[in-house]
Motif scaffolding. Sequence first.
Motif, mmCIF file in Angstrom:
data_model
loop_
_atom_site.group_PDB
_atom_site.id
_atom_site.type_symbol
_atom_site.label_atom_id
_atom_site.label_comp_id
_atom_site.label_asym_id
_atom_site.label_seq_id
_atom_site.Cartn_x
_atom_site.Cartn_y
_atom_site.Cartn_z
ATOM 1 N N ASP A 190 10.053 -4.296 27.020
ATOM 2 C CA ASP A 190 10.566 -5.429 27.791
ATOM 3 C C ASP A 190 11.495 -6.321 26.962
ATOM 4 N N GLY A 191 11.727 -5.938 25.685
ATOM 5 C CA GLY A 191 12.633 -6.688 24.816
ATOM 6 C C GLY A 191 11.973 -7.804 24.041
ATOM 7 N N LYS A 192 10.732 -8.115 24.347
ATOM 8 C CA LYS A 192 10.004 -9.180 23.658
ATOM 9 C C LYS A 192 9.160 -8.584 22.535
ATOM 10 N N LYS A 193 8.832 -9.423 21.549
ATOM 11 C CA LYS A 193 7.951 -8.976 20.479
ATOM 12 C C LYS A 193 6.502 -9.209 20.894
ATOM 13 N N HIS A 194 5.706 -8.149 20.810
ATOM 14 C CA HIS A 194 4.289 -8.213 21.160
ATOM 15 C C HIS A 194 3.489 -7.641 19.998
ATOM 16 N N ALA A 195 2.307 -8.206 19.763
ATOM 17 C CA ALA A 195 1.409 -7.651 18.752
ATOM 18 C C ALA A 195 0.933 -6.291 19.234
ATOM 19 N N ALA A 196 1.040 -5.310 18.359
ATOM 20 C CA ALA A 196 0.625 -3.950 18.693
ATOM 21 C C ALA A 196 -0.327 -3.448 17.618
ATOM 22 N N ASN A 197 -1.353 -2.725 18.050
ATOM 23 C CA ASN A 197 -2.243 -2.091 17.086
ATOM 24 C C ASN A 197 -1.473 -1.015 16.343
ATOM 25 N N VAL A 198 -1.738 -0.896 15.054
ATOM 26 C CA VAL A 198 -1.097 0.131 14.236
ATOM 27 C C VAL A 198 -2.146 0.869 13.425
ATOM 28 N N LEU A 199 -1.856 2.118 13.129
ATOM 29 C CA LEU A 199 -2.700 2.954 12.274
ATOM 30 C C LEU A 199 -1.822 3.618 11.220
ATOM 31 N N ASP A 200 -2.419 3.917 10.067
ATOM 32 C CA ASP A 200 -1.704 4.689 9.058
ATOM 33 C C ASP A 200 -1.844 6.176 9.395
ATOM 34 N N ASN A 210 0.808 -1.224 0.000
ATOM 35 C CA ASN A 210 0.000 0.000 0.000
ATOM 36 C C ASN A 210 0.839 1.272 0.000
ATOM 37 N N ALA A 211 2.158 1.127 -0.014
ATOM 38 C CA ALA A 211 3.103 2.245 -0.050
ATOM 39 C C ALA A 211 2.828 3.281 1.044
ATOM 40 N N LYS A 212 2.799 2.793 2.289
ATOM 41 C CA LYS A 212 2.606 3.721 3.395
ATOM 42 C C LYS A 212 3.170 3.136 4.685
ATOM 43 N N TRP A 213 3.374 4.024 5.645
ATOM 44 C CA TRP A 213 3.844 3.638 6.970
ATOM 45 C C TRP A 213 2.659 3.372 7.878
ATOM 46 N N TRP A 214 2.828 2.402 8.782
ATOM 47 C CA TRP A 214 1.878 2.100 9.845
ATOM 48 C C TRP A 214 2.606 2.363 11.165
ATOM 49 N N PHE A 215 1.946 3.056 12.084
ATOM 50 C CA PHE A 215 2.560 3.498 13.325
ATOM 51 C C PHE A 215 1.918 2.829 14.534
ATOM 52 N N SER A 216 2.736 2.545 15.536
ATOM 53 C CA SER A 216 2.248 1.943 16.773
ATOM 54 C C SER A 216 1.305 2.909 17.492
ATOM 55 N N ILE A 217 0.078 2.455 17.731
ATOM 56 C CA ILE A 217 -0.900 3.298 18.429
ATOM 57 C C ILE A 217 -0.430 3.597 19.849
ATOM 58 N N LEU A 218 0.161 2.621 20.521
ATOM 59 C CA LEU A 218 0.612 2.861 21.894
ATOM 60 C C LEU A 218 1.646 3.983 21.947
ATOM 61 N N ASP A 219 2.516 4.027 20.956
ATOM 62 C CA ASP A 219 3.518 5.093 20.922
ATOM 63 C C ASP A 219 2.871 6.447 20.642
ATOM 64 N N ILE A 220 1.884 6.469 19.731
ATOM 65 C CA ILE A 220 1.173 7.710 19.426
ATOM 66 C C ILE A 220 0.379 8.177 20.656
ATOM 67 N N VAL A 221 -0.277 7.245 21.334
ATOM 68 C CA VAL A 221 -1.004 7.587 22.569
ATOM 69 C C VAL A 221 -0.034 8.194 23.577
ATOM 70 N N GLY A 222 1.164 7.635 23.679
ATOM 71 C CA GLY A 222 2.171 8.183 24.584
ATOM 72 C C GLY A 222 2.550 9.608 24.229
ATOM 73 N N VAL A 223 2.677 9.890 22.928
ATOM 74 C CA VAL A 223 2.998 11.249 22.484
ATOM 75 C C VAL A 223 1.850 12.188 22.847
ATOM 76 N N LEU A 224 0.620 11.771 22.540
ATOM 77 C CA LEU A 224 -0.536 12.622 22.815
ATOM 78 C C LEU A 224 -0.763 12.844 24.309
ATOM 79 N N ARG A 225 -0.441 11.829 25.115
ATOM 80 C CA ARG A 225 -0.596 11.947 26.567
ATOM 81 C C ARG A 225 0.610 12.616 27.221
ATOM 82 N N GLY A 226 1.738 12.664 26.503
ATOM 83 C CA GLY A 226 2.950 13.208 27.093
ATOM 84 C C GLY A 226 3.539 12.296 28.143
ATOM 85 N N ASP A 227 3.370 10.966 27.944
ATOM 86 C CA ASP A 227 3.816 9.984 28.932
ATOM 87 C C ASP A 227 4.447 8.813 28.193
ATOM 88 N N ASP A 228 5.635 8.395 28.598
ATOM 89 C CA ASP A 228 6.291 7.277 27.912
ATOM 90 C C ASP A 228 6.165 5.960 28.683
#
Length: 113
Positions: free
Chosen positions: A83-93, A29-47
């Motif tokens: 935690d160093g492990k691979k986990h399924a994460a929701n992603v959005l474009d 689809n020629a696009k990037w998908w981003f981790s929702i948890l990371d975006i939520v962290g940016v929007l919340r200002g909390d890592d």
Amino acid sequence: MVSFPMSTQKISIRFFDDSEVRAVWDDENAKWWFSILDIVGVLRGDDDYAKNRNYWKYLKAKLKRENNQLGSVTTQFKFRAPDGKKHAANVLDNDGIIELAKNFPGKKGKKSE
């Protein structure tokens, strides 16, 4: 559902507001998908990964109650978690992230409109 073939996966770290956001390239689809948890962290200002995960669960349930389809249009990709492990994460474009920001409680998400 987006498929990410192993041979074409390009995983990257992007930066938003000086925060790391995990991303994966979708060749088909020629696009990037981003981790929702990371975006939520940016929007919340909390890592704090656990707090962001819990907040996303709350927000996704709230959006579902409001008949907002955002939570159901997400797909998953396995990223390496703090935690160093691979986990399924929701992603959005990119469009999904803009929609998330519009529906995000608080001022920081609303600035993205």
